[in-house]
Each structure stands twice: as structure tokens, then as C-alpha cells.
Design an enzyme around this catalytic site. Sequence first.
Site, PDB file in Angstrom:
ATOM      1  CG  ASP A  69      -1.986   0.974   1.015  1.00 52.00           C
ATOM      2  OD1 ASP A  69      -3.266   0.446   0.780  1.00 52.00           O
ATOM      3  OD2 ASP A  69      -1.912   2.358   1.242  1.00 52.00           O
ATOM      4  NE  ARG A 123     -19.953   3.730 -14.113  1.00 51.06           N
ATOM      5  CZ  ARG A 123     -19.864   2.967 -15.268  1.00 51.06           C
ATOM      6  NH1 ARG A 123     -19.801   3.550 -16.380  1.00 51.06           N
ATOM      7  NH2 ARG A 123     -19.369   1.570 -15.223  1.00 51.06           N
ATOM      8  CG  ASP A 183     -22.524  -9.710  -8.639  1.00 51.12           C
ATOM      9  OD1 ASP A 183     -23.318  -8.425  -9.131  1.00 51.12           O
ATOM     10  OD2 ASP A 183     -21.323  -9.501  -8.461  1.00 51.12           O
ATOM     11  NE  ARG A 186     -23.747  -8.785  -2.468  1.00 46.41           N
ATOM     12  CZ  ARG A 186     -22.867  -7.895  -2.992  1.00 46.41           C
ATOM     13  NH1 ARG A 186     -22.837  -7.713  -4.249  1.00 46.41           N
ATOM     14  NH2 ARG A 186     -22.167  -7.240  -2.159  1.00 46.41           N
ATOM     15  CG  HIS A 210     -19.307  -6.436 -10.295  1.00 46.02           C
ATOM     16  ND1 HIS A 210     -20.056  -7.260  -9.532  1.00 46.02           N
ATOM     17  CD2 HIS A 210     -18.805  -5.493  -9.652  1.00 46.02           C
ATOM     18  CE1 HIS A 210     -20.185  -6.765  -8.051  1.00 46.02           C
ATOM     19  NE2 HIS A 210     -19.327  -5.695  -8.284  1.00 46.02           N
TER      20      HIS A 210
END
Length: 350
Positions: A69, A123, A183, A186, A210
Site C-alpha cells: 500500500d 463516472r 453477485d 447473493r 458486474h
Amino acid sequence: MQMNGSSSSFGPGGLDLAQSFFKPIQNGAPPSTTKCHTKISVVGVGKVGMAIAQTILTQNLADELALLDAKPNMLRGEMLDLQHAAAFLPRTKISASADYSVTVGSDLCIVTAGARQKPGESRLNLLQRNVALLSDIIPPLAKNSPDSILLIVSNPVDLLTYVSWKLSGFPSNRVIGSGTNLDSSRFRFLIADHLDVNAQDVQAYIVGEHGDSSVALWSSISIGGVPVLSFLEKQQIAYEKQTLENIHKEVIDSAYEVINLKGYTSWAIGYSVANLARSLLRDQRKIHPVSVYAKGFYGIDGGDVFLSLPAHLGRGGVLGVTNIHLTDEEVEKLRKSAETILEVQNQLGL
């Protein structure tokens, strides 16, 4: 800056106590040079990165875990926090650094780093910043671990998996996005909840992007090996198509709901990615709906694109894509999902 909190040098002048503490047996041979050491690197130690790291540790998936990081203080804090749990976990060497050399020799590199959207930011501008970020991350990762598998988790995952493939120079089977694996989990949970069964007995996939253009493969859903829709038709049990669409919409909206409630998602994606790591590094040959190079499948031919398809995963990465029969409607939706991703790639000039 290299940060490795474990050392056997306790004595004066850096005396290696391990040499003194243990007496070797007679007539022994040196350790084998054959590689049986598994190393995973996680890039980005935010909420998602640390959920993945913690799950990897508790599931004993690696001999060595490297954290990377750009924030050295947080990075060292997270490393120490994990190391201090050593007495409760399987033995894993944990190292951390802001230098890419910490990732050298990785079998799997998991990328979670990504820029957050600024207030009022478009976006498209956010995408451009994330593409620029990956331009700094992927080349040194590939250089330090040229034989590794890249697993991209950063969003938008399909687009950034494509960018990572281009930047790495890796063959397409060794660049994978986490895609719709979560997904689909879920999706399986919601179906299981409706039918009051265990989610592990539900076979169901979400494919495509996705995101909002994802496709629920209702035609191939089965419960305990029984195809659901054909069973309902044979039993002349009526069902509303809108009910199916509502379940799919709930899958799409569920991540937003979690983010609205707690500010971020972490635990489910942590388990999802660890699940993928297990299938890849343990050569489990399991089928996962993940973002893969999709050109040539189901009539997707508009250009190079990554999106989720049911993929056969093993130690070599993507071993193949499952030839699931789709209805004409599902094929059309999948192609439109690919077109959605390709359109954004074209807007970014990729």
C-alpha cells in the site's frame, strides 16, 4: 521501506537464536529446492483488502502473505495487527511494504486498490483516474512475479481487468476479475431464502457485467440437481416473470444497500475472493462466474472484452469456460452487457 516484524535475531550482534535453539539431526539432508511455498500478495489495505487478507489467513491458503500500500503507517499497523494474532492462526509469514519488491515471487496477486469518487465527479473521470492508478500498479507487479495469476477486485472490475491484462502482458488465462462471483452468491442466497433450502444446494449464476447490465441465468438454475423452471412447467405451477426480475434486481441493489447502511462492503467480498484463491492455488477445478476474456463466447465479437462467464479455475488460471446452454433471450442480454462495457472502453480510448 520494507516492514517485516518477524526475526530470529535476538542475541547480541544479531545472533541467530534459531541456530542455537535447535540441534540438527545426524545424517540429515538439506531442505528440498522443489517449490512448495505459496505466496499471495494483496495490493491495497483498505476495508476490502484487509477482509481478503484476514480470510486468507484464517483459511490457511498461503505460506506467505505480502501486503502492499502507499500509506506506510496504516500498512505497518495492519501488518502488526495481523502478526499479533499468530498464536490463533495457521503459521503464515506476513510482510508489508510500499515497495513492490515485497511481492516478488507471488503465485497470486490480488489488486483491491482504487480511487474513490469525489463529490460531483463524473463516472468517466473516476474511471480515468483508476486506469491511471493501475498503470502504476500492474507493470511492477508483473515484473516481480512474471508467473503469477492476477486477480482484480477493484471496480469497475470488468474494465479494470481488461486494463490489467493489457498492462501486464500476461496471457488471458492468468488475468481474472472477481466479477459476479459475489453477485452469484447473493443470487443463490435469495433463491435459497425463498425456497427455505441451503444456499450450497442452489446452482445459479449471474453473468455479464458486474453491474446494472448483469444477466441472471434463470434457465439453468437447479436445486439439488432439479432444474427449477422446467420442474415448475412440468408440474404446471404458475410463476410470474416479474418475480424473477425482482430477485435479480435485489441482487443488483444489495451492494448499494450494504454501502448505505455501513458505508462499504467488505466481509462478503473477502470470502468471495478467498474462495477464488483456494480454487486457483489448490487446483480445485471449480466453476466460478468470474470476469474472463470473453471474445468468441456466445457471439461476443465486438472487440477484446472481459466479463463474467462460468469459468473452470485451477492452478493455471482459467482452464476454460463452461458451455452452458442459454436461451436466446439470455444470449441477447449477455451480448448487450458486453456492448455496454465495450462502449465505456471506447469512450476512454482503450
